[in-house]
Write a protein that holds these residues in place. Structure first.
Motif, PDB file in Angstrom:
ATOM      1  N   UNK A 138       0.969  -1.286   0.066  1.00 32.54           N
ATOM      2  CA  UNK A 138       0.111  -0.011   0.103  1.00 32.54           C
ATOM      3  C   UNK A 138       0.888   1.278  -0.103  1.00 32.54           C
ATOM      4  N   UNK A 139       2.151   1.136   0.139  1.00 31.97           N
ATOM      5  CA  UNK A 139       3.225   2.427   0.267  1.00 31.97           C
ATOM      6  C   UNK A 139       3.655   2.568  -1.260  1.00 31.97           C
ATOM      7  N   UNK A 140       3.160   1.709  -1.981  1.00 29.67           N
ATOM      8  CA  UNK A 140       3.799   1.974  -3.374  1.00 29.67           C
ATOM      9  C   UNK A 140       2.744   2.280  -4.528  1.00 29.67           C
ATOM     10  N   UNK A 141       3.277   3.068  -5.448  1.00 32.73           N
ATOM     11  CA  UNK A 141       2.298   3.336  -6.397  1.00 32.73           C
ATOM     12  C   UNK A 141       1.889   2.213  -7.293  1.00 32.73           C
ATOM     13  N   UNK A 142       0.955   2.302  -8.154  1.00 30.37           N
ATOM     14  CA  UNK A 142       0.293   1.221  -8.884  1.00 30.37           C
ATOM     15  C   UNK A 142       1.517   0.628  -9.755  1.00 30.37           C
ATOM     16  N   UNK A 143       2.157   1.504 -10.411  1.00 29.42           N
ATOM     17  CA  UNK A 143       3.132   0.903 -11.470  1.00 29.42           C
ATOM     18  C   UNK A 143       4.269   0.112 -10.611  1.00 29.42           C
ATOM     19  N   UNK A 144       4.606   0.731  -9.419  1.00 30.20           N
ATOM     20  CA  UNK A 144       5.492   0.088  -8.570  1.00 30.20           C
ATOM     21  C   UNK A 144       4.944  -1.514  -8.266  1.00 30.20           C
ATOM     22  N   UNK A 145       3.725  -1.504  -7.735  1.00 32.72           N
ATOM     23  CA  UNK A 145       3.172  -2.611  -7.488  1.00 32.72           C
ATOM     24  C   UNK A 145       3.162  -3.606  -8.515  1.00 32.72           C
ATOM     25  N   UNK A 146       2.817  -3.322  -9.556  1.00 28.13           N
ATOM     26  CA  UNK A 146       2.663  -4.059 -10.670  1.00 28.13           C
ATOM     27  C   UNK A 146       4.115  -4.414 -11.217  1.00 28.13           C
ATOM     28  N   UNK A 147       5.018  -3.936 -11.178  1.00 28.97           N
ATOM     29  CA  UNK A 147       6.475  -4.227 -11.072  1.00 28.97           C
ATOM     30  C   UNK A 147       6.876  -5.401 -10.124  1.00 28.97           C
ATOM     31  N   UNK A 148       6.578  -5.127  -8.905  1.00 30.57           N
ATOM     32  CA  UNK A 148       6.788  -6.137  -7.772  1.00 30.57           C
ATOM     33  C   UNK A 148       5.816  -7.261  -8.221  1.00 30.57           C
ATOM     34  N   UNK A 149       4.805  -7.274  -8.612  1.00 29.16           N
ATOM     35  CA  UNK A 149       3.970  -8.569  -8.994  1.00 29.16           C
ATOM     36  C   UNK A 149       4.558  -9.140 -10.050  1.00 29.16           C
ATOM     37  N   UNK A 150       5.481  -8.543 -11.157  1.00 32.62           N
ATOM     38  CA  UNK A 150       6.245  -9.536 -11.912  1.00 32.62           C
ATOM     39  C   UNK A 150       7.330  -9.784 -11.559  1.00 32.62           C
ATOM     40  N   UNK A 151       7.954  -9.001 -10.512  1.00 32.91           N
ATOM     41  CA  UNK A 151       9.112  -9.782 -10.037  1.00 32.91           C
ATOM     42  C   UNK A 151       8.750 -11.092  -9.219  1.00 32.91           C
ATOM     43  N   UNK A 152       7.658 -10.995  -8.445  1.00 39.08           N
ATOM     44  CA  UNK A 152       7.170 -12.286  -7.685  1.00 39.08           C
ATOM     45  C   UNK A 152       6.661 -13.246  -8.779  1.00 39.08           C
TER      46      UNK A 152
END
Lengths: 245, 262
Positions: A138-152
């Motif tokens: 929740x501390x990340x922007x949408x774009x950052x969250x999606x990049x984490x999701x890709x890393x995951x």
């Protein structure tokens, strides 16, 4: 070249709604398959059948030598080898960024925690978020969250990654940072099936473009064939509408 | 016939109102009640030691017993509630049906009747001690209510969480315990705190059996001194202090949870 994912004559009905009608396609190693079509055309359902979040009504789907749609299919193994990136990111909100990435390798693959963490750090570096490993989603922007999701998804070392409208929930400026990561993956030879409306990405990275409408594959070809010389009238009409918008 | 707006819902808890710091009118009501009760508890014995002070010295092991019953019952009720709650969302029709029937049956029978049933009726087959009967009956009863809280809590987590977990290769079980339940805790804690307080009050029903809880100790005292008014006034005040104390504790825990999430 061997095929990674083979979809043979797949149909899918939800009660009385036909979501997929005799869909066939073959994704080769390193292919970036780009699926376009208006909403409700069955694109997302196709992705969800490939890792069996949905069951097909008829037809077969193979991931390499594994029959996904068989009654004895090892669904867990199939999902381990099939990464998925969702429109709404679906990061785990109670876990930090790094734990989001390491949880599945640790629990599902029994990777040594140290190793999983090192790997996660390398992936975070790759998606440009090294400084966020201790942050919560929740501390990340949408774009950052999606990049984490890709890393995951990458952390499981999948054979193919399914992208289900990965940028549809993002502002334009965030869309770019996610597409850049996807471009980087494509250049690296990752096999990807992408459902998206980002035609620019398709032109830059897709090896094959599929146009779907009303649960069917209407036309399939190279980006040049589909975007510049579409044969079918429905494809032409769709592209005209999309490109004008 | 006038159409009733189906979106309007009246939410009333069966515990006590739990006052948060930002809920200022409720918080001050809590203060008036709590400090008023404490003041009364101190002043009555000071000005009238007989019978108030005698009673105050007579009941502490009753309070302890009330706690014992409450804590043991809530512990087992949570276990039952979690299992039945998971059963209610199970994909297996049989498990699902059994859990649902359990909840329907238990919620339809008064707790007092359940207490009698386990202590007196089952005595035909097995002899269960009074305190064990009390804990079993309350745990089974509250387990049914708490299972509904867990079910609602689990279902409040967006579907995408389960899908993301499955897509990563987790089994459903792993996904529930690693991904879904940890997120559920925050949602279910306030209503469970509420159930705890309701249970504390309902534990007074066990005085009907031979369990010497707070209320029972009061009865024992009154039956020798015949000071019914004085005795039950004090007993009521002690219960009030306990429930108000715990309601505040639950509120503090909730506030902690909120800030921890950040």
């Amino acid at each position: 070249m061997p095929s990674r994912v083979k979809v043979i004559n797949v149909s899918k009905n939800f009660d009385h709604v036909i979501a997929l009608k005799n869909v066939s396609l073959e994704v080769k190693n390193g292919d970036v398959f780009f699926i376009i079509g208006s909403s409700g055309s069955g694109k997302s359902t196709l992705l969800r059948c490939i890792n069996r979040l949905e069951n097909v009504t008829s037809g077969d789907i193979w991931i390499e030598e594994n029959l996904v749609t068989g009654p004895k299919a090892n669904i867990r193994l199939i999902r381990e080898e099939t990464g998925m990136v969702f429109q709404s990111f679906n990061l785990f909100p109670h876990l930090t960024v790094i734990d989001n990435i390491t949880l599945a390798p640790r629990i599902v693959k029994k990777t040594d925690p140290k190793e999983a963490e090192e790997n996660a750090r390398a992936l975070l570096k790759r998606v440009g978020l090294s400084d966020k490993e201790k942050a919560y989603p929740e501390q990340l922007s949408g774009g950052q969250q999606q990049r984490v999701a890709i890393a995951r998804a990458l952390a499981m070392n999948p054979k193919v990654i399914l992208f289900d409208e990965p940028t549809s929930a993002l502002d334009p400026e965030m869309t770019k940072e996610v597409l850049d990561v996807m471009l980087d993956l494509a250049r690296d030879g990752m096999t990807m099936i992408v459902v998206s409306h980002e035609m620019g990405f398709a032109k830059a990275a897709a090896t094959k473009v599929v146009y779907m409408d009303e649960a069917e594959v209407i036309e399939m070809g190279t980006p040049d064939e589909i975007f510049n010389h579409p044969k079918k009238e429905r494809t032409q009409r769709f592209l005209k509408n999309v490109l004008r918008a | 016939m006038a159409k009733i707006n189906s979106k309007t819902k009246i939410h009333i808890t069966d515990g006590v109102l739990i006052p948060g710091r930002d809920d200022s009118s409720l918080f001050s009501a809590w203060r008036i009640a709590f400090y008023g009760a404490i003041l009364t508890l101190i002043l009555l014995p000071v000005f009238s030691p007989r019978p108030y002070l005698d009673l105050l010295l007579f009941v502490p092991d009753g309070i302890l017993k009330t706690f014992q019953v409450t804590v043991l019952s809530i512990f087992f009720a949570l276990i039952i509630g979690l299992l039945v709650g998971l059963g209610r969302i199970s994909r297996y029709a049989f498990v699902n049906r059994i859990s649902t029937v359990y909840v329907e049956i238990i919620r339809g029978i008064p707790l007092l009747v359940q207490l009698f049933y386990i202590y007196y009726a089952l005595a035909k087959f097995v002899r269960i001690s009074d305190i064990t009967s009390a804990v079993i009956a309350i745990a089974i009863c509250y387990g049914a209510y708490i299972s509904e809280i867990f079910r609602a809590g689990i279902q409040s987590i967006p579907k995408g969480q389960m899908e993301a977990a499955l897509a990563l290769g987790f089994t459903r079980g792993q996904a529930i315990f690693r991904i879904i339940l940890p997120q559920t805790i925050k949602v279910v804690l306030p209503p469970i705190g509420n159930e705890f307080i309701a249970l504390l009050k309902d534990s007074s029903l066990v005085s009907i059996l031979a369990v010497s809880d707070l209320l029972r100790r009061g009865r024992e005292f009154a039956s020798t001194t015949f000071d019914y008014f004085e005795t039950y006034t004090m007993i009521a005040i002690i219960y009030l202090i306990l429930t108000l104390f715990f309601s505040r504790l639950v509120a503090i825990m909730e506030e902690r949870m909120k800030t921890d999430a950040k």
